[in-house]
Design an enzyme around this catalytic site. Structure first.
Site, short mmCIF file in Angstrom:
data_model
loop_
_atom_site.label_atom_id
_atom_site.label_comp_id
_atom_site.label_asym_id
_atom_site.label_seq_id
_atom_site.Cartn_x
_atom_site.Cartn_y
_atom_site.Cartn_z
N ASP A 56 19.55 -38.35 -15.91
CA ASP A 56 19.06 -38.55 -14.55
C ASP A 56 19.81 -37.70 -13.52
OD1 ASP A 56 17.10 -39.93 -13.16
OD2 ASP A 56 18.54 -41.38 -12.37
N HIS A 57 19.11 -37.33 -12.45
CA HIS A 57 19.74 -36.66 -11.30
C HIS A 57 20.71 -35.56 -11.66
CE1 HIS A 57 18.14 -38.71 -7.84
NE2 HIS A 57 18.28 -39.87 -8.45
N HIS A 93 18.55 -45.27 -2.51
CA HIS A 93 19.47 -45.51 -3.62
C HIS A 93 20.59 -46.47 -3.22
CE1 HIS A 93 18.33 -41.40 -5.37
NE2 HIS A 93 18.13 -42.25 -6.36
N GLY A 94 21.08 -47.22 -4.18
CA GLY A 94 22.35 -47.90 -3.98
C GLY A 94 22.27 -49.37 -3.66
N GLY A 127 15.57 -45.81 -6.48
CA GLY A 127 16.04 -46.65 -5.37
C GLY A 127 15.19 -47.89 -5.15
N ALA A 128 14.67 -48.48 -6.24
CA ALA A 128 13.72 -49.59 -6.09
C ALA A 128 14.39 -50.97 -6.08
CB ALA A 128 12.69 -49.55 -7.20
N SER A 129 15.72 -51.02 -6.21
CA SER A 129 16.39 -52.32 -6.18
C SER A 129 16.08 -53.02 -4.86
CB SER A 129 17.91 -52.15 -6.27
OG SER A 129 18.24 -51.39 -7.39
N ASN A 163 13.30 -46.43 -11.81
CA ASN A 163 14.71 -46.40 -12.20
C ASN A 163 15.42 -47.67 -11.76
OD1 ASN A 163 14.11 -43.83 -13.02
ND2 ASN A 163 15.88 -42.89 -12.04
N THR A 211 21.33 -50.31 -9.91
CA THR A 211 22.13 -51.27 -9.15
C THR A 211 22.05 -52.68 -9.71
OG1 THR A 211 21.70 -49.92 -7.20
CG2 THR A 211 22.55 -52.12 -6.81
ZN LIG Z 1 17.65 -41.72 -8.32
#
Ligand SMILES: [Zn+2]
Length: 291
Positions: A81-82, A179-180, A212-214, A233, A236
């Protein structure tokens, strides 16, 4: 069994469900993810980031992931990833990751297209898939005002141009998620631009990836899936499950010194968190031909 990610996208996938792509950093997280997929009898995608590769070493973490994937009772695909470091992405493809993400989205569009295209040429010759990113997905540390945030979102026409020029197999787009961890703890619900997802998918017609779907509401998740997001993805939420279970395990058994006993409930917590996501994303509706 270890499978190429393309096997997970045979048949009618997009619009019906999404695969969670779970981030791992170590043996125990990987064990928890695979145990979750096995319990529900569904395929899994496991991701590793540049940060985790720096921590564990590329071949070390790959061997952990691949060894457990080979032994798994369900299909498991591995993804890097990334990736900003192209040399490392090439090394990962040569090791056996069937999918890698090149993230040069911080560069201008022309440079992003050029770098992504070069990697796609290399990857396709080796039989691997490439995920590109167009638009900029923010980190929770990036505080920007609303009009600036709008400017970072993926423009559908730009996404089409990017996909045509590069030949990427999957596309990460910026549609409002962040993200995060801060947004979860801070109780901020990210606004997801569903209409934009549908517009992008209708143009590019390849699986879209949501980063960043958390913390995104379950009903919103179902809408993003029906509009073209096929991979979501997850990082977190597994980290939170891991660290909270580890704290509890240590305080529940203060005399315990065997890491295996300390980490057993941690693996279980990661497994339960992963099961939640697999159910939420309708992954149980998947019928995979190689299964
Ligand atoms: Zn990402």
């Amino acid at each position: 069994m270890l499978v190429h990610i393309k096997e997970l996208f045979q048949g009618d996938v997009v619009g019906k469900f999404a695969y969670p792509a779970f981030n791992t950093q170590n043996l125990e997280t990987t064990m928890g993810i695979i145990a979750a997929a096995e319990e529900l009898n569904v395929p899994a995608i496991i991701d590793v980031s540049e940060g985790a590769i720096k921590y564990a070493g590329l071949s070390t973490i790959f061997e952990i992931m691949a060894t457990l994937a080979i032994k798994a009772k369900v299909p498991v695909a591995l993804h890097m990833d990334h990736g900003k470091d192209v040399e490392q992405l090439r090394a990962g493809i040569e090791l056996g990751f069937s999918s890698v993400m090149i993230d040069h989205s911080a560069d201008d569009v022309a440079k992003n297209i050029q770098d992504t295209k070069e990697l796609v040429n290399f990857a396709h010759a080796e039989g691997a898939w490439v995920q590109g990113e167009i638009g900029k997905i923010r980190g929770s540390e990036d505080w920007v005002n609303v009009s600036d945030a709008e400017a970072l979102l993926t423009k559908p026409s730009e996404a089409l141009e990017f996909c045509k020029a590069t030949g990427v197999d999957t596309l990460a787009c910026s549609v409002g998620t962040v993200h995060g961890i801060i947004k979860i703890r801070g109780g901020v619900t990210p606004h997801v631009d569903i209409k934009r997802i549908g517009e992008i998918y209708n143009l590019v017609k390849i699986p879209l990836v949501l980063h960043g779907a958390s913390g995104v509401d379950e009903n919103v998740i179902h809408e993003v899936i029906s509009n073209g997001i096929a991979i979501i993805n997850i990082d977190t939420e597994l980290r939170i499950a891991f660290s909270e279970a580890l704290r509890k395990s240590l305080s529940d058994q203060p005399e315990e010194v065997d890491p295996r006993h300390i980490l057993k409930p941690v693996v279980e917590a990661v497994k339960q968190a992963a099961i939640k996501k697999l159910i939420q994303f309708n992954t149980r509706n998947i019928v995979v031909s190689s299964q």
